[in-house]
Design a protein around this motif. Structure first.
Motif, PDB file in Angstrom:
ATOM      1  N   ARG A 103      58.397  10.333 -18.488  1.00  0.00           N
ATOM      2  CA  ARG A 103      58.490   9.117 -17.686  1.00  0.00           C
ATOM      3  C   ARG A 103      59.623   8.218 -18.181  1.00  0.00           C
ATOM      4  O   ARG A 103      60.364   7.633 -17.386  1.00  0.00           O
ATOM      5  CB  ARG A 103      57.156   8.378 -17.730  1.00  0.00           C
ATOM      6  N   GLU A 104      59.770   8.090 -19.505  1.00  0.00           N
ATOM      7  CA  GLU A 104      60.849   7.272 -20.051  1.00  0.00           C
ATOM      8  C   GLU A 104      62.212   7.853 -19.712  1.00  0.00           C
ATOM      9  O   GLU A 104      63.174   7.120 -19.460  1.00  0.00           O
ATOM     10  CB  GLU A 104      60.684   7.141 -21.567  1.00  0.00           C
ATOM     11  N   LEU A 105      62.304   9.156 -19.686  1.00  0.00           N
ATOM     12  CA  LEU A 105      63.556   9.831 -19.332  1.00  0.00           C
ATOM     13  C   LEU A 105      63.930   9.522 -17.879  1.00  0.00           C
ATOM     14  O   LEU A 105      65.083   9.201 -17.569  1.00  0.00           O
ATOM     15  CB  LEU A 105      63.399  11.331 -19.545  1.00  0.00           C
ATOM     16  N   ALA A 106      62.939   9.609 -16.978  1.00  0.00           N
ATOM     17  CA  ALA A 106      63.186   9.292 -15.570  1.00  0.00           C
ATOM     18  C   ALA A 106      63.540   7.822 -15.411  1.00  0.00           C
ATOM     19  O   ALA A 106      64.439   7.463 -14.626  1.00  0.00           O
ATOM     20  CB  ALA A 106      61.955   9.635 -14.741  1.00  0.00           C
ATOM     21  N   MET A 107      62.842   6.958 -16.144  1.00  0.00           N
ATOM     22  CA  MET A 107      63.098   5.521 -16.064  1.00  0.00           C
ATOM     23  C   MET A 107      64.530   5.204 -16.477  1.00  0.00           C
ATOM     24  O   MET A 107      65.233   4.433 -15.821  1.00  0.00           O
ATOM     25  CB  MET A 107      62.119   4.782 -16.975  1.00  0.00           C
ATOM     26  N   ARG A 108      64.976   5.830 -17.563  1.00  0.00           N
ATOM     27  CA  ARG A 108      66.321   5.561 -18.067  1.00  0.00           C
ATOM     28  C   ARG A 108      67.369   6.048 -17.060  1.00  0.00           C
ATOM     29  O   ARG A 108      68.360   5.354 -16.791  1.00  0.00           O
ATOM     30  CB  ARG A 108      66.494   6.236 -19.423  1.00  0.00           C
ATOM     31  N   ALA A 109      67.148   7.226 -16.498  1.00  0.00           N
ATOM     32  CA  ALA A 109      68.110   7.758 -15.536  1.00  0.00           C
ATOM     33  C   ALA A 109      68.211   6.858 -14.310  1.00  0.00           C
ATOM     34  O   ALA A 109      69.315   6.533 -13.844  1.00  0.00           O
ATOM     35  CB  ALA A 109      67.709   9.175 -15.119  1.00  0.00           C
ATOM     36  N   LEU A 110      67.069   6.431 -13.789  1.00  0.00           N
ATOM     37  CA  LEU A 110      67.083   5.605 -12.592  1.00  0.00           C
ATOM     38  C   LEU A 110      67.704   4.232 -12.881  1.00  0.00           C
ATOM     39  O   LEU A 110      68.470   3.699 -12.066  1.00  0.00           O
ATOM     40  CB  LEU A 110      65.664   5.444 -12.052  1.00  0.00           C
ATOM     41  N   ARG A 111      67.413   3.677 -14.045  1.00  0.00           N
ATOM     42  CA  ARG A 111      67.979   2.376 -14.398  1.00  0.00           C
ATOM     43  C   ARG A 111      69.502   2.454 -14.513  1.00  0.00           C
ATOM     44  O   ARG A 111      70.223   1.604 -13.963  1.00  0.00           O
ATOM     45  CB  ARG A 111      67.377   1.878 -15.714  1.00  0.00           C
ATOM     46  N   LEU A 112      70.007   3.475 -15.182  1.00  0.00           N
ATOM     47  CA  LEU A 112      71.451   3.584 -15.373  1.00  0.00           C
ATOM     48  C   LEU A 112      72.172   3.938 -14.077  1.00  0.00           C
ATOM     49  O   LEU A 112      73.269   3.437 -13.807  1.00  0.00           O
ATOM     50  CB  LEU A 112      71.750   4.604 -16.467  1.00  0.00           C
ATOM     51  N   MET A 113      71.567   4.798 -13.274  1.00  0.00           N
ATOM     52  CA  MET A 113      72.181   5.110 -11.982  1.00  0.00           C
ATOM     53  C   MET A 113      72.230   3.879 -11.085  1.00  0.00           C
ATOM     54  O   MET A 113      73.215   3.643 -10.383  1.00  0.00           O
ATOM     55  CB  MET A 113      71.405   6.231 -11.276  1.00  0.00           C
ATOM     56  N   SER A 114      71.156   3.093 -11.104  1.00  0.00           N
ATOM     57  CA  SER A 114      71.104   1.933 -10.214  1.00  0.00           C
ATOM     58  C   SER A 114      72.100   0.856 -10.612  1.00  0.00           C
ATOM     59  O   SER A 114      72.523   0.055  -9.775  1.00  0.00           O
ATOM     60  CB  SER A 114      69.690   1.343 -10.200  1.00  0.00           C
TER      61      SER A 114
END
Length: 627
Positions: free
Chosen positions: A222-233
């Motif tokens: 979940r943290e991995l997905a959160m980080r990816a979405l935050r940086l992409m956004s």
């Protein structure tokens, strides 16, 4: 020369109607003419919002000299890959024998029997950095066809044989347990770009199905997905003005994106944001992401009749010149004076299913009735226009006119998943019943198949099938889950709502058919891995029932909010009447669910074994802690 594309349903084909090339649409006529003239076939595959498709159209297909060569020595077929995904998949697989740089436009040379003997992608009008000019390619193919026909036939046979052998590869294995899934998460973490988010190097794609798996797998995924979405956004991949995400970026830091905005990417990324918001205390950056994508889908992509356009173009006209990305590089004030880039208003059944599901899920989790209503409008349009009287689906429509292209397995599965999400978000059982019919039809179509339990009810593309070119549905995934995974996902959801144990069995059997390869190639099987994670996790079901005919009481808002954010496999809020309707339709999870003492009542169950009903958010949270 007849203009055969002027009345095509596909906007992509219509855009080529004015070319001097004597294009044929996909169909039997083109191959019959090629046999009669004894010339090779050029199959040119692309889509309406593809930048390099536009470039090749301007440089080559609008050139009268090149058109004369094509018209004199070939039969040219133009294919919209989104309208005919099975055609695209078949020729893309064949093209992999000739180039590792697969993509669109896809340029395939085939015999009058449809078999590929050479392929590439974009060819420039002049030689560039070792890449031959398109006219040189045409001359070489023409010379080989006239002088070395046997060699081309042998190449075509070899390619066909290699594809047959590849289709027989065993991908099956046992379903992964929690420990095996943890190793998959660790493998993805090792491939993460910790600086910019996402995976691998440029070009970088959002790979939303993989983020969906990580979001559903618990920490550390979940943290991995959160980080990816935050940086992409926070990167140039996301449009800060209109909220949508672009298709992909050519640099590792998500800069220099290819600016087309796809319905698929935005729907799936919205689903990831909703899942992350549902599980745990959502960080502040999630709401703007979700709200922005919702606004983009409803405000830009939803059409007047309710369906969603397939994509928005990367190009616009600025100061009389076509510009790649120029519109998107402007701020809101700068855009206000310009016509927005064109939409591909073709409505695709499966892709609309993704949007319906994402908006319904996000609307439920975030308490956004506008998002749920947009999903309902799209679903009602699809069920009225894309579902025929016999219950079968059509692949696409434009302005309410349906395409003759056969619906694919992804259409059945993706629409079914979307309808089930909408049923849970709205409390209306009719959507769940429609989804069950779609899955039953796909299961019946595969009766007797020892490998997978689903097939497209409409069958394979008839032109491919007549030439032995039809392929089994590809289990691998890229921008979206596969049709097989989508059908299995819908089956699992039907089981979770109480439609019967056979639906879980269908989901398990489908996932077992790819489990052997999915855990080894997670970037290509994100959707399948997400479903495998759900199959391995405890089944938690939550139904909160509201009294019939009563106005909403703010005193119960906490219970409703807790229901929306509860860590449940499936959660819904229904009235007593809606609960009765679900039960009457055969969804046993809803049997005997009432609002006790005329008060909103939550029923939390584990694999259909339910705790005592509760009436408050704290009591519901206590049940979760006691799990």
């Amino acid at each position: 020369m007849g203009n055969r594309l002027a009345d095509a349903l596909s906007p992509y084909l219509r855009a080529h109607a004015g070319n001097p090339v004597d294009w044929f649409p996909w169909g039997e006529e083109a191959f019959a003419v090629a046999r009669e003239r004894d010339v090779p076939v050029l199959v040119s595959i692309g889509y309406a919002t593809c930048h390099w498709c536009h470039v090749m159209a301007r440089e080559s297909f609008s050139d009268p000299a090149i058109a004369r060569i094509l018209n004199d020595r070939f039969v040219a077929i133009k294919v919209d890959r989104e309208e005919h995904p099975d055609v695209d998949a078949s020729y893309l697989a064949a093209a992999s024998a000739f180039t590792r740089e697969l993509g669109w436009p896809l340029t395939v040379f085939a015999t009058p029997g449809g078999r590929t003997f050479y392929a590439g992608t974009y060819f420039p009008p002049q030689p560039v950095r070792g890449m031959p000019a398109f006219v040189e390619v045409l001359a070489a193919v023409d010379e080989a066809w006239r002088e070395r026909r046997n060699d081309l036939d042998e190449t075509a046979s070899a390619v066909a044989g290699a594809l047959d052998a590849a289709s027989a590869t065993d991908t099956a294995g046992p379903l992964p347990d929690r420990a095996r899934l943890a190793t998959v998460v660790a493998a993805l973490a090792a491939d993460e770009d910790r600086v910019h988010g996402g995976f691998g190097r440029a070009p970088k794609f959002p790979v939303a199905p993989v983020l969906g798996f990580l979001a559903a797998s618990g920490d550390p995924g979940r943290e991995l997905a959160m980080r990816a979405l935050r940086l992409m956004s926070a990167s140039p991949l996301r449009d800060p003005v209109e909220g949508g995400f672009f298709r992909y970026a050519t640099r590792a830091d998500w800069s220099d994106p290819h600016y087309e905005r796809m319905l698929t990417d935005n729907a799936l990324l919205l689903g990831v944001a909703a899942e992350l918001a549902r599980t745990g205390e959502p960080p502040g950056f999630l709401a703007p992401i979700a709200d922005g994508v919702i606004d983009f889908l409803i405000g830009r992509m939803q059409l007047e009749r309710g369906g969603f356009a397939s994509a928005q173009d990367s190009e616009s006209v600025i100061a009389g010149e076509r510009s790649e990305g120029g519109y998107y590089r402007l701020d809101a004030a700068g855009r206000a004076a310009l016509e927005p880039p064109a939409l591909d208003e073709k409505v695709l059944t499966g892709w609309n299913g993704l949007a319906i599901g994402a908006l319904a899920r996000a609307g439920f989790v975030l308490g956004d009735p506008v998002a749920v209503e947009a999903a309902r409008r799209a679903a009602d349009f699809l069920l009225a226009v894309h579902r025929l009287d016999d219950g079968t689906l059509v692949r696409a429509s434009l302005d309410g006119e349906v395409s003759s292209a056969a619906a694919t397995l992804e259409d059945s599965g993706m629409l079914a998943v979307g309808l089930l999400e909408l049923a849970a978000a709205s409390g209306e059982v009719s959507y769940a019943v429609a989804a069950r019919s779609l899955i039953d039809a796909a299961s019946t179509a595969a009766a007797g198949d020892a490998v997978v339990p689903f097939a497209a009810p409409a069958g394979a593309d008839p032109v491919l099938a007549a030439r032995g070119l039809a392929m089994r549905p590809d289990p691998a995934e890229g921008a979206t889950q596969s049709g097989m995974t989508a059908c299995a996902d819908a089956s699992w959801r039907l089981f979770a709502l109480g439609a019967g144990a056979r639906y879980r069995a269908l989901a398990e059997r489908t996932m077992e058919s790819v489990a052997g390869i999915a855990t080894l190639r997670p970037l290509a099987f994100g959707g399948a891995l997400e479903l495998m994670a759900r199959l391995d996790a405890p089944l938690v079901q939550l139904v909160t029932v509201l009294p019939d005919g009563r106005e909403a009481d703010p005193a119960h808002d906490d219970l409703l909010a807790a229901t929306r954010r509860h860590a449940a496999s499936v959660a819904t809020i229904v009235t007593e009447r809606q609960a009765r309707d679900f039960a009457a339709a055969g969804f046993e999870l809803f049997e005997a669910r009432v609002a006790q003492s005329d008060t909103p009542t939550a029923y939390r169950c584990r694999s259909f074994v339910c705790a005592l009903p509760v009436h408050g958010a704290r009591e519901l949270e206590g049940l979760a802690e006691g799990t």
